[in-house]
Design a protein around this motif. Structure first.
Motif, PDB file in Angstrom:
ATOM      1  N   GLY A 185       0.829  -1.190   0.000  1.00 25.71           N
ATOM      2  CA  GLY A 185       0.000   0.000   0.000  1.00 25.71           C
ATOM      3  C   GLY A 185       0.869   1.247   0.000  1.00 25.71           C
ATOM      4  O   GLY A 185       2.096   1.173   0.150  1.00 25.71           O
ATOM      5  N   PRO A 186       0.260   2.430  -0.129  1.00 31.58           N
ATOM      6  CA  PRO A 186       1.029   3.674  -0.201  1.00 31.58           C
ATOM      7  C   PRO A 186       1.925   3.917   1.014  1.00 31.58           C
ATOM      8  O   PRO A 186       3.111   4.208   0.863  1.00 31.58           O
ATOM      9  CB  PRO A 186      -0.042   4.760  -0.312  1.00 31.58           C
ATOM     10  CG  PRO A 186      -1.258   4.074  -0.802  1.00 31.58           C
ATOM     11  CD  PRO A 186      -1.171   2.666  -0.321  1.00 31.58           C
ATOM     12  N   ALA A 187       1.388   3.801   2.222  1.00 31.95           N
ATOM     13  CA  ALA A 187       2.185   4.077   3.421  1.00 31.95           C
ATOM     14  C   ALA A 187       3.249   3.007   3.625  1.00 31.95           C
ATOM     15  O   ALA A 187       4.401   3.316   3.976  1.00 31.95           O
ATOM     16  CB  ALA A 187       1.287   4.168   4.650  1.00 31.95           C
ATOM     17  N   GLN A 188       2.918   1.747   3.378  1.00 30.15           N
ATOM     18  CA  GLN A 188       3.891   0.668   3.532  1.00 30.15           C
ATOM     19  C   GLN A 188       5.077   0.858   2.597  1.00 30.15           C
ATOM     20  O   GLN A 188       6.232   0.738   3.009  1.00 30.15           O
ATOM     21  CB  GLN A 188       3.241  -0.685   3.232  1.00 30.15           C
ATOM     22  CG  GLN A 188       2.170  -1.095   4.199  1.00 30.15           C
ATOM     23  CD  GLN A 188       1.373  -2.271   3.653  1.00 30.15           C
ATOM     24  OE1 GLN A 188       1.157  -2.393   2.454  1.00 30.15           O
ATOM     25  NE2 GLN A 188       0.941  -3.140   4.556  1.00 30.15           N
ATOM     26  N   ALA A 189       4.793   1.148   1.338  1.00 26.44           N
ATOM     27  CA  ALA A 189       5.857   1.304   0.347  1.00 26.44           C
ATOM     28  C   ALA A 189       6.715   2.532   0.636  1.00 26.44           C
ATOM     29  O   ALA A 189       7.937   2.490   0.503  1.00 26.44           O
ATOM     30  CB  ALA A 189       5.259   1.400  -1.058  1.00 26.44           C
ATOM     31  N   ALA A 190       6.077   3.610   1.048  1.00 24.36           N
ATOM     32  CA  ALA A 190       6.822   4.845   1.294  1.00 24.36           C
ATOM     33  C   ALA A 190       7.746   4.735   2.496  1.00 24.36           C
ATOM     34  O   ALA A 190       8.869   5.227   2.488  1.00 24.36           O
ATOM     35  CB  ALA A 190       5.853   6.004   1.485  1.00 24.36           C
ATOM     36  N   TRP A 191       7.280   4.067   3.546  1.00 23.06           N
ATOM     37  CA  TRP A 191       8.040   4.019   4.793  1.00 23.06           C
ATOM     38  C   TRP A 191       8.921   2.783   4.932  1.00 23.06           C
ATOM     39  O   TRP A 191       9.682   2.667   5.899  1.00 23.06           O
ATOM     40  CB  TRP A 191       7.082   4.120   5.987  1.00 23.06           C
ATOM     41  CG  TRP A 191       6.541   5.505   6.126  1.00 23.06           C
ATOM     42  CD1 TRP A 191       5.370   5.981   5.619  1.00 23.06           C
ATOM     43  CD2 TRP A 191       7.162   6.597   6.800  1.00 23.06           C
ATOM     44  NE1 TRP A 191       5.226   7.305   5.935  1.00 23.06           N
ATOM     45  CE2 TRP A 191       6.314   7.706   6.666  1.00 23.06           C
ATOM     46  CE3 TRP A 191       8.357   6.743   7.499  1.00 23.06           C
ATOM     47  CZ2 TRP A 191       6.620   8.947   7.211  1.00 23.06           C
ATOM     48  CZ3 TRP A 191       8.660   7.973   8.039  1.00 23.06           C
ATOM     49  CH2 TRP A 191       7.806   9.060   7.892  1.00 23.06           C
ATOM     50  N   LEU A 192       8.844   1.843   4.001  1.00 23.51           N
ATOM     51  CA  LEU A 192       9.618   0.608   4.107  1.00 23.51           C
ATOM     52  C   LEU A 192      11.117   0.871   4.221  1.00 23.51           C
ATOM     53  O   LEU A 192      11.780   0.360   5.118  1.00 23.51           O
ATOM     54  CB  LEU A 192       9.329  -0.299   2.907  1.00 23.51           C
ATOM     55  CG  LEU A 192      10.089  -1.620   2.878  1.00 23.51           C
ATOM     56  CD1 LEU A 192       9.621  -2.511   4.018  1.00 23.51           C
ATOM     57  CD2 LEU A 192       9.896  -2.320   1.542  1.00 23.51           C
TER      58      LEU A 192
END
Length: 162
Positions: A136-143
């Motif tokens: 998802g957007p937050a998962q990918a951005a903060w990974l």
């Protein structure tokens, strides 16, 4: 079929239009005026994501959501900007942990290059995973910043125990 947009009236003027009744054949309709309610501004709607501020991106996301549009890419852009800003902190963490144990300049330089390559690889892979719908957007951005931050904390704890 030809048409012109009347931005002041907010409608399309269609010339040589055709109507198709349900289950019927096309009929000539002549000139039609079709109202088209558009709540946003073209300047904000057509602006590239990379030139908008966070507040403009959030406003655009709200407008798209209110219109029933897909906000996934906008959400990723917002989250990615925040995560990229936090990445500076993770770099400081891991660089300070690595610097404590390195005594030679060549080794420090090599570790820096390795860190940058690892970070860039994770950063690119997370964006690809977002594009393919894996994250998802937050998962990918903060990974990436979370993994690098966790690695620096684990490495720091390991060094303290030695």
């Amino acid at each position: 079929l030809r048409g012109t947009w009347d931005s002041e009236a907010g409608d399309w003027q269609l010339q040589d239009a055709e109507r198709v009744p349900a289950g019927g054949k096309p009929e000539e309709a002549g000139t039609l005026t079709v109202p088209f309610a558009f709540q946003g501004s073209l300047a904000s709607t057509l602006a590239r994501d990379d030139v908008l501020t966070l507040s403009e991106l959030a406003q655009q996301r709200s407008q798209v959501r209110a219109a029933g549009g897909q906000t996934r890419d906008l959400e990723f852009t917002i989250q990615r900007r925040l995560a990229d800003a936090a990445s500076a902190f993770t770099f400081v963490l891991i660089a300070s942990v690595l610097a404590v144990g390195v005594r030679e300049r060549a080794a420090a330089f090599g570790l820096t290059i390795g860190l940058l390559l690892a970070f860039y690889t994770l950063w690119t892979v997370s964006a690809t995973m977002f594009d393919r719908g894996v994250l998802g957007p937050a998962q990918a951005a903060w990974l990436t910043p979370l993994l690098v931050g966790a690695a620096s904390l684990l490495l720091g704890m390991w060094r303290l125990r030695r």
